[in-house]
Design a protein around this motif. Structure first.
Motif, PDB file in Angstrom:
ATOM      1  N   UNK A 257       0.810  -1.219   0.000  1.00  0.00           N
ATOM      2  CA  UNK A 257       0.000   0.000   0.000  1.00  0.00           C
ATOM      3  C   UNK A 257       0.846   1.272   0.000  1.00  0.00           C
ATOM      4  N   UNK A 258       2.177   1.124  -0.055  1.00  0.00           N
ATOM      5  CA  UNK A 258       3.040   2.312  -0.030  1.00  0.00           C
ATOM      6  C   UNK A 258       2.724   3.244  -1.197  1.00  0.00           C
ATOM      7  N   UNK A 259       2.552   2.684  -2.380  1.00  0.00           N
ATOM      8  CA  UNK A 259       2.282   3.510  -3.555  1.00  0.00           C
ATOM      9  C   UNK A 259       1.005   4.328  -3.367  1.00  0.00           C
ATOM     10  N   UNK A 260      -0.039   3.671  -2.864  1.00  0.00           N
ATOM     11  CA  UNK A 260      -1.297   4.389  -2.614  1.00  0.00           C
ATOM     12  C   UNK A 260      -1.111   5.441  -1.525  1.00  0.00           C
ATOM     13  N   UNK A 261      -0.258   5.133  -0.548  1.00  0.00           N
ATOM     14  CA  UNK A 261      -0.035   6.060   0.554  1.00  0.00           C
ATOM     15  C   UNK A 261       0.704   7.320   0.150  1.00  0.00           C
ATOM     16  N   UNK A 262       1.286   7.321  -1.061  1.00  0.00           N
ATOM     17  CA  UNK A 262       2.028   8.495  -1.512  1.00  0.00           C
ATOM     18  C   UNK A 262       1.153   9.497  -2.272  1.00  0.00           C
ATOM     19  N   UNK A 263      -0.133   9.320  -2.157  1.00  0.00           N
ATOM     20  CA  UNK A 263      -1.063  10.232  -2.859  1.00  0.00           C
ATOM     21  C   UNK A 263      -0.797  11.691  -2.509  1.00  0.00           C
ATOM     22  N   UNK A 264      -0.471  11.966  -1.251  1.00  0.00           N
ATOM     23  CA  UNK A 264      -0.254  13.347  -0.818  1.00  0.00           C
ATOM     24  C   UNK A 264       1.228  13.639  -0.588  1.00  0.00           C
ATOM     25  N   UNK A 265       2.087  12.879  -1.240  1.00  0.00           N
ATOM     26  CA  UNK A 265       3.533  13.122  -1.127  1.00  0.00           C
ATOM     27  C   UNK A 265       3.851  14.522  -1.641  1.00  0.00           C
ATOM     28  N   UNK A 266       4.721  15.201  -0.929  1.00  0.00           N
ATOM     29  CA  UNK A 266       5.015  16.601  -1.282  1.00  0.00           C
ATOM     30  C   UNK A 266       5.774  16.690  -2.606  1.00  0.00           C
ATOM     31  N   UNK A 267       5.116  17.344  -3.586  1.00  0.00           N
ATOM     32  CA  UNK A 267       5.724  17.534  -4.912  1.00  0.00           C
ATOM     33  C   UNK A 267       5.069  18.774  -5.523  1.00  0.00           C
ATOM     34  N   UNK A 268       5.598  19.927  -5.204  1.00  0.00           N
ATOM     35  CA  UNK A 268       4.931  21.197  -5.496  1.00  0.00           C
ATOM     36  C   UNK A 268       5.564  21.919  -6.676  1.00  0.00           C
ATOM     37  N   UNK A 269       4.716  22.525  -7.493  1.00  0.00           N
ATOM     38  CA  UNK A 269       5.182  23.420  -8.544  1.00  0.00           C
ATOM     39  C   UNK A 269       5.173  24.858  -8.058  1.00  0.00           C
ATOM     40  N   UNK A 270       4.398  25.123  -7.007  1.00  0.00           N
ATOM     41  CA  UNK A 270       4.334  26.455  -6.405  1.00  0.00           C
ATOM     42  C   UNK A 270       4.079  26.281  -4.918  1.00  0.00           C
ATOM     43  N   UNK A 271       4.416  27.277  -4.111  1.00  0.00           N
ATOM     44  CA  UNK A 271       4.233  27.141  -2.655  1.00  0.00           C
ATOM     45  C   UNK A 271       2.782  26.880  -2.303  1.00  0.00           C
ATOM     46  N   UNK A 272       2.555  26.027  -1.319  1.00  0.00           N
ATOM     47  CA  UNK A 272       1.204  25.721  -0.876  1.00  0.00           C
ATOM     48  C   UNK A 272       0.685  26.748   0.118  1.00  0.00           C
ATOM     49  N   UNK A 273       1.559  27.573   0.681  1.00  0.00           N
ATOM     50  CA  UNK A 273       1.134  28.598   1.635  1.00  0.00           C
ATOM     51  C   UNK A 273       1.555  29.964   1.123  1.00  0.00           C
ATOM     52  N   UNK A 274       0.948  30.970   1.688  1.00  0.00           N
ATOM     53  CA  UNK A 274       1.238  32.356   1.286  1.00  0.00           C
ATOM     54  C   UNK A 274       2.223  33.020   2.233  1.00  0.00           C
ATOM     55  N   UNK A 275       2.815  32.236   3.122  1.00  0.00           N
ATOM     56  CA  UNK A 275       3.788  32.785   4.051  1.00  0.00           C
ATOM     57  C   UNK A 275       4.948  33.401   3.291  1.00  0.00           C
ATOM     58  N   UNK A 276       5.378  34.544   3.742  1.00  0.00           N
ATOM     59  CA  UNK A 276       6.479  35.241   3.095  1.00  0.00           C
ATOM     60  C   UNK A 276       7.728  34.367   3.059  1.00  0.00           C
ATOM     61  N   UNK A 277       8.318  34.247   1.895  1.00  0.00           N
ATOM     62  CA  UNK A 277       9.525  33.446   1.736  1.00  0.00           C
ATOM     63  C   UNK A 277       9.261  31.972   1.495  1.00  0.00           C
ATOM     64  N   UNK A 278       7.978  31.570   1.476  1.00  0.00           N
ATOM     65  CA  UNK A 278       7.669  30.147   1.250  1.00  0.00           C
ATOM     66  C   UNK A 278       8.106  29.721  -0.146  1.00  0.00           C
ATOM     67  N   UNK A 279       8.599  28.495  -0.258  1.00  0.00           N
ATOM     68  CA  UNK A 279       9.072  27.968  -1.536  1.00  0.00           C
ATOM     69  C   UNK A 279       8.376  26.654  -1.861  1.00  0.00           C
ATOM     70  N   UNK A 280       8.297  26.368  -3.132  1.00  0.00           N
ATOM     71  CA  UNK A 280       7.778  25.058  -3.554  1.00  0.00           C
ATOM     72  C   UNK A 280       8.775  23.977  -3.137  1.00  0.00           C
ATOM     73  N   UNK A 281       8.248  22.837  -2.704  1.00  0.00           N
ATOM     74  CA  UNK A 281       9.099  21.745  -2.239  1.00  0.00           C
ATOM     75  C   UNK A 281       8.821  20.481  -3.045  1.00  0.00           C
ATOM     76  N   UNK A 282       9.874  19.749  -3.303  1.00  0.00           N
ATOM     77  CA  UNK A 282       9.762  18.443  -3.931  1.00  0.00           C
ATOM     78  C   UNK A 282      10.606  17.457  -3.129  1.00  0.00           C
ATOM     79  N   UNK A 283       9.946  16.405  -2.628  1.00  0.00           N
ATOM     80  CA  UNK A 283      10.658  15.397  -1.849  1.00  0.00           C
ATOM     81  C   UNK A 283      11.121  14.305  -2.804  1.00  0.00           C
ATOM     82  N   UNK A 284      12.321  14.462  -3.310  1.00  0.00           N
ATOM     83  CA  UNK A 284      12.853  13.527  -4.302  1.00  0.00           C
ATOM     84  C   UNK A 284      13.133  12.157  -3.696  1.00  0.00           C
ATOM     85  N   UNK A 285      12.901  11.143  -4.487  1.00  0.00           N
ATOM     86  CA  UNK A 285      13.300   9.769  -4.154  1.00  0.00           C
ATOM     87  C   UNK A 285      14.157   9.296  -5.317  1.00  0.00           C
TER      88      UNK A 285
END
Length: 427
Positions: A257-285
């Motif tokens: 079920x690991x593959x299904x569990x990665x549905x919400x794995x962090x892989x952003x094209x743009x920041x998810x929050x509007x906090x100043x200085x926030x950056x898009x994150x990608x958790x590479x494997x």
């Protein structure tokens, strides 16, 4: 088990530890035996001084207890070459000693299960067949000689277990004294007694817990070490979540079920929050280390005894190192990163090679689950790869998952992990 029983067992654990700690400086063999079973129960400096003293004795001055100390030390990989040579010489001398002396007096080592187990473990660590054969025959003579004498039950069980180590199928030897449930649980924890049939192991564990909750007898240092080792084994086998007893099949289903569990794995094209200085994150494997880290996050809450990159017994000059281990299940999870440049046949060959290195004589692990991360998403090849892996001896399950589609940005660079591990295995 109720919270009251949990507290009583915690108190029992502390009491056993106190018994072991209070023996410091009095009985060197008992201290080293305790450290073999529970590595953190005695100060390392104290154990090393006992090993040094045992190795410094020579000829008639070296007692069978000191040979046993060196035997346990060898299995703990705490001996240098000089100390290993002292062990070798001591074993050779012992193999020529008879259980009885003139007049029919029984020698002390005949009924000393703690010593005989250390001697057995020492010769197994040396891996020298002629010496192994001689010690095997000698321990069998001791076991036969002890049969007509009253021996403390746990010592008797250790004598039987020491003899059983050398049998081709030692798991079938019955160590069935009702008073020795604690010894049998300890032996299972060390991989020296099969965990099957399951009902027998469960019965022993229940008996041990009952004894610990209601004990009113004097407990010696060796018995305290046996019980503390067994208690920790039982505790480590119990997942911290509300799972009564997770099986290998359950574990395989979690990993699938690991593959299904990665549905919400962090892989952003743009920041998810509007906090100043926030950056898009990608958790590479991008390599096996990353996959191991992912599995560690999933499994550590379930298995308190989880170990990463644990060394298994040496094979010649090679020092194998398993990816993820669960000692309580005698199980290795072998992680592979399947790159686009690697064929399924190569994957099978790699895991077959690892299998032959990890599950050697003396290893406490008995089976492997193969976990493959398919970086190139070759879903159509998964069934063939899984079947090939399951055809390997002692591979009891195989899971192949694909890199989730949303994580594909570029194929990851060549993995240096295998090359690094191969170099380290040779050192």
């Amino acid at each position: 088990m109720t919270s009251t029983q949990d507290l009583l067992l915690a108190d029992a654990s502390k009491s056993l530890q106190v018994i072991i700690t209070n023996s410091a400086g009095r009985h060197p063999l008992e201290q080293v035996f305790a450290s073999w079973l529970v590595p953190d129960c005695m100060p390392l400096s104290s154990i090393r001084s006992n090993i040094d003293a045992a190795a410094s004795a020579s000829g008639a001055q070296r007692t069978y207890q000191q040979v046993a100390i060196l035997g346990y030390a060898a299995e703990l990989t705490m001996c240098d070459e000089i100390q290993l040579d002292a062990l070798r010489k001591g074993l050779d001398v012992l193999s020529g000693k008879e259980p009885f002396v003139t007049g029919g007096t029984l020698m002390g080592f005949v009924t000393d299960g703690v010593a005989l187990m250390g001697i057995a473990r020492g010769v197994v660590s040396l891996k020298e067949q002629p010496l192994t054969d001689k010690i095997h025959q000698w321990i069998d003579r001791c076991r036969s000689a002890s049969a007509g004498f009253a021996v403390v039950p746990f010592q008797r069980a250790l004598i039987d277990a020491a003899s059983a180590i050398f049998q081709p199928n030692h798991s079938v030897i019955r160590l069935d004294d009702p008073q020795c449930a604690d010894v049998r649980v300890m032996l299972r924890s060390k991989g020296l007694l099969d965990v099957e049939p399951l009902m027998n192991s469960e019965s022993d564990e229940i008996q041990l817990l009952t004894d610990l909750l209601h004990h009113d007898s004097v407990v010696t240092t060796p018995l305290a070490a046996i019980r503390l080792c067994a208690l920790r084994y039982i505790t480590s086998k119990s997942p911290t979540l509300d799972l009564s007893r997770i099986t290998v099949k359950d574990l395989g289903n979690v990993l699938r079920r690991v593959e299904a569990g990665m549905r919400f794995w962090t892989w952003e094209d743009s920041p998810r929050t509007k906090r100043k200085g926030a950056e898009a994150r990608k958790w590479h494997i991008d390599n096996e280390y990353h996959v191991q880290n992912l599995l560690w996050v999933i499994l550590a809450p379930l298995f308190p005894d989880l170990k990463d990159e644990e060394y298994t017994p040496k094979v010649g000059a090679l020092q194998p190192r398993a990816d993820i281990c669960i000692p309580s299940m005698q199980l290795i999870i072998e992680v592979k990163f399947w790159r686009s440049t690697t064929s399924s046949q190569d994957m099978i060959r790699e895991i077959a090679q690892d299998n032959s290195l990890y599950l050697v004589k003396g290893s406490r692990y008995k089976k492997i689950i193969a976990f493959v991360w398919d970086d190139a998403r070759r879903n159509h090849q998964h069934d063939v790869l899984i079947q090939g892996l399951l055809d390997l001896q002692d591979v009891i399950d195989a899971i192949v998952i694909s890199r989730p589609g949303n994580l594909i940005e570029m194929l990851s660079p060549p993995d240096e992990k295998n090359t690094i591990d191969q170099l380290e295995d040779q050192t």
